[in-house]
Design an enzyme around this catalytic site. Structure first.
Site, PDB file in Angstrom:
ATOM      1  N   ASP A   8       1.144  -1.285   3.442  1.00  0.00           N
ATOM      2  CA  ASP A   8       1.470  -0.353   2.363  1.00  0.00           C
ATOM      3  C   ASP A   8       2.383  -0.993   1.317  1.00  0.00           C
ATOM      4  O   ASP A   8       3.556  -0.635   1.186  1.00  0.00           O
ATOM      5  CB  ASP A   8       2.103   0.937   2.887  1.00  0.00           C
ATOM      6  CG  ASP A   8       1.802   2.111   1.951  1.00  0.00           C
ATOM      7  OD1 ASP A   8       0.683   2.172   1.415  1.00  0.00           O
ATOM      8  OD2 ASP A   8       2.693   2.957   1.744  1.00  0.00           O
TER       9      ASP A   8
ATOM     10  N   SER B  25       5.871  -3.028   2.549  1.00  0.00           N
ATOM     11  CA  SER B  25       6.351  -2.455   1.294  1.00  0.00           C
ATOM     12  C   SER B  25       6.782  -3.543   0.308  1.00  0.00           C
ATOM     13  O   SER B  25       5.960  -4.337  -0.134  1.00  0.00           O
ATOM     14  CB  SER B  25       7.484  -1.462   1.586  1.00  0.00           C
ATOM     15  OG  SER B  25       7.827  -0.737   0.435  1.00  0.00           O
TER      16      SER B  25
ATOM     17  N   HIS C 108       4.382   6.339   4.380  1.00  0.00           N
ATOM     18  CA  HIS C 108       4.631   4.930   4.082  1.00  0.00           C
ATOM     19  C   HIS C 108       4.788   4.123   5.372  1.00  0.00           C
ATOM     20  O   HIS C 108       4.195   3.057   5.539  1.00  0.00           O
ATOM     21  CB  HIS C 108       5.891   4.847   3.229  1.00  0.00           C
ATOM     22  CG  HIS C 108       6.087   3.568   2.501  1.00  0.00           C
ATOM     23  ND1 HIS C 108       5.078   2.909   1.827  1.00  0.00           N
ATOM     24  CD2 HIS C 108       7.210   2.820   2.301  1.00  0.00           C
ATOM     25  CE1 HIS C 108       5.552   1.824   1.250  1.00  0.00           C
ATOM     26  NE2 HIS C 108       6.842   1.738   1.536  1.00  0.00           N
TER      27      HIS C 108
END
Length: 451
Positions: free
Chosen positions: A182, A158, A252
């Site tokens: 991601d 992330s 996610h």
């Protein structure tokens, strides 16, 4: 006095042993810290095969303070993302130990939880630059002491993906590899390359997208960008807000779970390079000749086997679908069907493979397929598990319309070809499929002639 003379050395030895066994843990904060705000502190926790379960905090100025830190070994940095509740990532221990099991390396957990734990996401985004500066300085110190930048691998999750990019850019793209799981989308989407991860940040950048419609980044960022299930709506993740926190983070977080599975080699997720998810599902991207004998790239830790080809191609998008839970990977087949009905029919196919007491299922229902007389219909069939030796095949045709009369699909030839394994294709000739009725048969090796 006599007793004290003997006890003192013993106590000193005990203290030294306790110090040697002390483990440094990832910072564990609470939602309280997120609300009041925290100031960035970056801690670097070392794990090796000598201390695989006991973290040792590295000094930013004295690399010899932890004897286990051997710069002749490759080093992998794990960089977490936004932590709104302040808790440690649930996947951190598993990822760390699997990396060490795969290779004799230094695994350094970049703990910037002070800075990532904040209800104000914008503040955490701001801290990514500061965390990157801190990590860059440390890696430069490693280089000064003999470490090779090409042997450094950064795994960023992330926000951590963009931190990796910032570090790589400051080091002029000389870092060996960046794996972005991601990468965060909010506050990075639409930004120039200097403000986000891009392919020039390392010698090789591989990216996985699992939540492009919410928390993740939608567009390609690396030399190869994998889109699991199209990059959205991961199987098994809740679809309604009534599921609580899992609704927001499941898609996610799936990126990390998929990467972990690639490390433990439970199975392989073979991805098909394609220009869009629609073309992938429509079976228009099943030719992987550009990758030579290695075939289509496998997602995950071992994608470096395709690195030279992928870097030469500059930017590649690749797609694969998964199951709801581990083992996530599916088996890709090409299904070719030729019918001899006079009329054109539209419908959906469910096909099953049977062998050694197991059954694998592939449902091709993303849209109605067109079946026309003497014209080969080519479909991508993705089975939920591998059947090494197929003994029987079951197939069902349906139109999805319960109000109309039921059709019969007269199949002149059915051909099933595994996309990765070099087995001879399986065929069946002259089959009558009654709508919504499963037909089972024994396949035979395909004849050499083509229709």
């Amino acid at each position: 006095m006599f007793l004290w003379q003997y006890l003192t050395p013993l106590l000193l030895i005990t203290v030294q042993v306790c110090k040697a066994q002390t483990c440094d843990e990832f910072t564990d904060l609470s939602i309280h810290h997120s609300f009041i705000g925290t100031s960035l502190k970056t801690r670097l926790l070392l794990y090796t095969r000598q201390n695989s379960t006991c973290g040792k905090q590295l000094s930013h100025s004295n690399l010899s303070s932890v004897p286990e830190f051997n710069l002749s070994r490759p080093t992998t940095f794990i960089i977490h993302g936004y932590r709104p509740t302040g808790s440690p990532p649930m996947w951190l221990k598993n990822l760390t130990q699997l990396l060490i099991a795969r290779k004799d390396m230094n695994v350094v957990v970049v703990d910037w939880n002070y800075g990532a734990a904040n209800v104000n996401y914008l503040k955490s985004v701001e801290n990514t630059r500061k965390a990157a500066d801190n990590l860059t300085t440390f890696i430069e110190l490693m280089q000064e002491n003999g470490a090779s930048l090409s042997s450094i691998h950064m795994i960023g999750v992330s926000l951590g993906a963009h931190i990796s990019g910032f570090v790589g850019a400051k080091l002029n793209g000389t870092v060996g590899r960046i794996t972005a799981l991601d990468p965060a989308g909010p506050m990075f989407t639409g930004r120039p390359t200097d403000d986000r991860l891009d392919p020039t940040d390392a010698q090789f950048v591989d990216v996985l997208h699992t939540d492009i419609d919410a928390l993740g980044f939608r567009k390609p960022l690396g030399h190869i960008d994998f889109f699991a299930n199209g990059g959205t709506d991961q199987p098994g993740c809740p679809r309604t807000i009534f599921s609580g926190g899992a609704y927001f983070k499941c898609d996610h977080q799936r990126s990390v779970l998929l990467f972990i599975e690639s490390l433990n080699r439970t199975c392989e997720s073979r991805a098909l390079p394609c220009s869009s998810y629609k073309d992938f599902l429509d079976g228009r991207c099943m030719d992987c000749h550009q990758f030579g004998a290695a075939g289509c790239p496998v997602f995950g830790y071992d994608v470096t086997d395709w690195q030279d080809v992928l870097v030469g191609l500059h930017q590649t998008m690749a797609y694969f679908n998964t199951n709801e839970k581990s083992p996530f990977c599916r088996e890709n087949y090409r299904l070719d069907i030729v019918i001899w009905n006079q009329d054109t029919h539209w419908g959906y196919i469910t096909i099953k493979l049977h062998g050694h007491g197991k059954e694998a299922v592939a449902t091709i229902n993303h849209k109605a397929s067109k079946f026309r007389r003497y014209t080969e219909t080519q479909l991508l069939a993705q089975f939920d598990k591998d059947i090494p030796s197929v003994k029987k095949i079951s197939i069902k045709f349906s139109t999805g319309n319960a109000l109309k009369q039921k059709y019969k699909l007269r199949v002149l030839r059915l051909r099933l070809t595994h996309l990765e394994q070099k087995h001879r294709p399986l065929c069946r000739y002259d089959i009558l499929l009654e709508e919504n009725t499963e037909t089972t048969f024994r396949p035979i090796p395909c004849e050499d002639s083509n229709f």
